[in-house]
Design a protein around this motif. Structure first.
Motif, PDB file in Angstrom:
ATOM      1  N   ILE A 297      94.235   7.351 168.354  1.00  0.00           N
ATOM      2  CA  ILE A 297      93.297   7.111 168.931  1.00  0.00           C
ATOM      3  C   ILE A 297      91.985   6.209 168.059  1.00  0.00           C
ATOM      4  O   ILE A 297      91.165   5.531 168.950  1.00  0.00           O
ATOM      5  CB  ILE A 297      92.289   8.451 169.240  1.00  0.00           C
ATOM      6  N   ILE A 298      92.337   5.836 167.069  1.00  0.00           N
ATOM      7  CA  ILE A 298      91.821   4.751 166.287  1.00  0.00           C
ATOM      8  C   ILE A 298      93.003   4.160 165.505  1.00  0.00           C
ATOM      9  O   ILE A 298      93.685   4.679 164.921  1.00  0.00           O
ATOM     10  CB  ILE A 298      90.692   5.227 165.182  1.00  0.00           C
ATOM     11  N   THR A 299      93.178   2.761 165.617  1.00  0.00           N
ATOM     12  CA  THR A 299      94.207   1.999 165.008  1.00  0.00           C
ATOM     13  C   THR A 299      94.327   2.408 163.709  1.00  0.00           C
ATOM     14  O   THR A 299      93.350   2.368 162.893  1.00  0.00           O
ATOM     15  CB  THR A 299      93.760   0.633 165.430  1.00  0.00           C
ATOM     16  N   VAL A 300      95.765   2.434 163.152  1.00  0.00           N
ATOM     17  CA  VAL A 300      95.761   2.728 161.920  1.00  0.00           C
ATOM     18  C   VAL A 300      96.333   1.235 161.348  1.00  0.00           C
ATOM     19  O   VAL A 300      97.089   0.884 161.594  1.00  0.00           O
ATOM     20  CB  VAL A 300      96.941   3.710 161.880  1.00  0.00           C
ATOM     21  N   PRO A 301      95.241   0.714 160.301  1.00  0.00           N
ATOM     22  CA  PRO A 301      95.636  -0.203 159.621  1.00  0.00           C
ATOM     23  C   PRO A 301      96.822  -0.049 158.534  1.00  0.00           C
ATOM     24  O   PRO A 301      96.945   0.901 158.104  1.00  0.00           O
ATOM     25  CB  PRO A 301      94.213  -0.604 159.057  1.00  0.00           C
ATOM     26  N   ALA A 302      97.167  -1.382 158.029  1.00  0.00           N
ATOM     27  CA  ALA A 302      98.514  -1.402 157.172  1.00  0.00           C
ATOM     28  C   ALA A 302      98.060  -0.632 155.982  1.00  0.00           C
ATOM     29  O   ALA A 302      98.867   0.114 155.455  1.00  0.00           O
ATOM     30  CB  ALA A 302      98.898  -2.791 157.167  1.00  0.00           C
ATOM     31  N   ASP A 303      96.803  -0.797 155.438  1.00  0.00           N
ATOM     32  CA  ASP A 303      96.536  -0.412 154.241  1.00  0.00           C
ATOM     33  C   ASP A 303      95.244   0.756 154.371  1.00  0.00           C
ATOM     34  O   ASP A 303      94.425   0.511 153.283  1.00  0.00           O
ATOM     35  CB  ASP A 303      96.234  -1.400 153.265  1.00  0.00           C
ATOM     36  N   GLY A 304      94.970   1.196 155.518  1.00  0.00           N
ATOM     37  CA  GLY A 304      93.888   2.183 155.453  1.00  0.00           C
ATOM     38  C   GLY A 304      94.042   3.239 156.283  1.00  0.00           C
ATOM     39  O   GLY A 304      95.094   3.696 156.598  1.00  0.00           O
ATOM     40  N   PHE A 305      93.068   3.873 156.876  1.00  0.00           N
ATOM     41  CA  PHE A 305      93.086   5.047 157.673  1.00  0.00           C
ATOM     42  C   PHE A 305      92.529   4.879 159.113  1.00  0.00           C
ATOM     43  O   PHE A 305      91.693   4.070 159.234  1.00  0.00           O
ATOM     44  CB  PHE A 305      92.267   6.249 157.092  1.00  0.00           C
ATOM     45  N   GLY A 306      93.238   5.483 160.074  1.00  0.00           N
ATOM     46  CA  GLY A 306      92.917   5.471 161.315  1.00  0.00           C
ATOM     47  C   GLY A 306      92.671   6.940 161.893  1.00  0.00           C
ATOM     48  O   GLY A 306      92.542   7.832 160.963  1.00  0.00           O
ATOM     49  N   GLU A 307      92.959   7.320 162.966  1.00  0.00           N
ATOM     50  CA  GLU A 307      92.859   8.607 163.822  1.00  0.00           C
ATOM     51  C   GLU A 307      93.607   9.058 164.732  1.00  0.00           C
ATOM     52  O   GLU A 307      94.134   7.920 165.541  1.00  0.00           O
ATOM     53  CB  GLU A 307      91.515   9.014 164.075  1.00  0.00           C
TER      54      GLU A 307
END
Length: 177
Positions: A118-128
């Motif tokens: 529901i929130i894009t998961v970046p390559a080096d971070g956090f999404g949802e």
């Protein structure tokens, strides 16, 4: 009884048991801890309070509006109270107790679940992500297993849970499950 008419005894019992029921509702969390030693479901305070409330209300009404004998009214009132308490127990309290425990889940229970980003998961971070379960939807922060970006609306699988964060992998669209 006790020098008072039986109708008055029923009324006092109704007022006292009704007041105790109200206090129990207000203080139930504290009192549940105290009465936790008696963990048998049929020995719960709410069943005793319900029994005496229904018994006294039925007894008072029958004494007031019928001409039946007091011992007969007492038996009828006890029978009605017993039936009402058993119905309360089996159709209200037992389902509530099982529903209360079925809404809880452990972090490990989420592993292997399908979810939607529901929130894009970046390559080096956090999404949802959003996990749909029988008891409702759960949103959790997520990071990618392979450090790759996972776009919005993509379907993922929860591989593991690490400190409340879901480690997810893209779901293979050709894999049928």
């Amino acid at each position: 009884m006790f020098g008072y008419p039986i109708e008055t005894v029923y009324l006092f019992t109704l007022v006292i048991s009704g007041s105790l029921t109200f206090l129990y509702i207000l203080l139930s969390d504290v009192l549940d801890g105290i009465f936790d030693a008696f963990d048998h479901p049929l020995l719960s305070p709410q069943l005793f309070l319900s029994f005496f409330t229904v018994l006294s209300a039925t007894g008072y009404l029958l004494e007031r509006y019928t001409a039946a004998a007091s011992y007969f009214i007492g038996l009828i009132s006890a029978g009605v109270a017993l039936i009402v308490v058993l119905l309360l127990h089996f159709f209200v309290f037992v389902p509530l107790r099982s529903a209360e425990s079925s809404l809880n889940y452990a972090q490990e229970d989420l592993e292997g679940c399908k979810a939607k980003v529901i929130i894009t998961v970046p390559a080096d971070g956090f999404g949802e992500i959003l996990i749909q379960r029988a008891s409702g939807a759960i949103s959790k922060p997520a990071k990618s297993l392979k450090n790759e970006e996972i776009p919005l609306e993509a379907e993922v699988i929860v591989v593991s849970m690490e400190n409340g964060v879901a480690v997810v992998a893209k779901r293979d669209p050709y894999y049928i499950s």
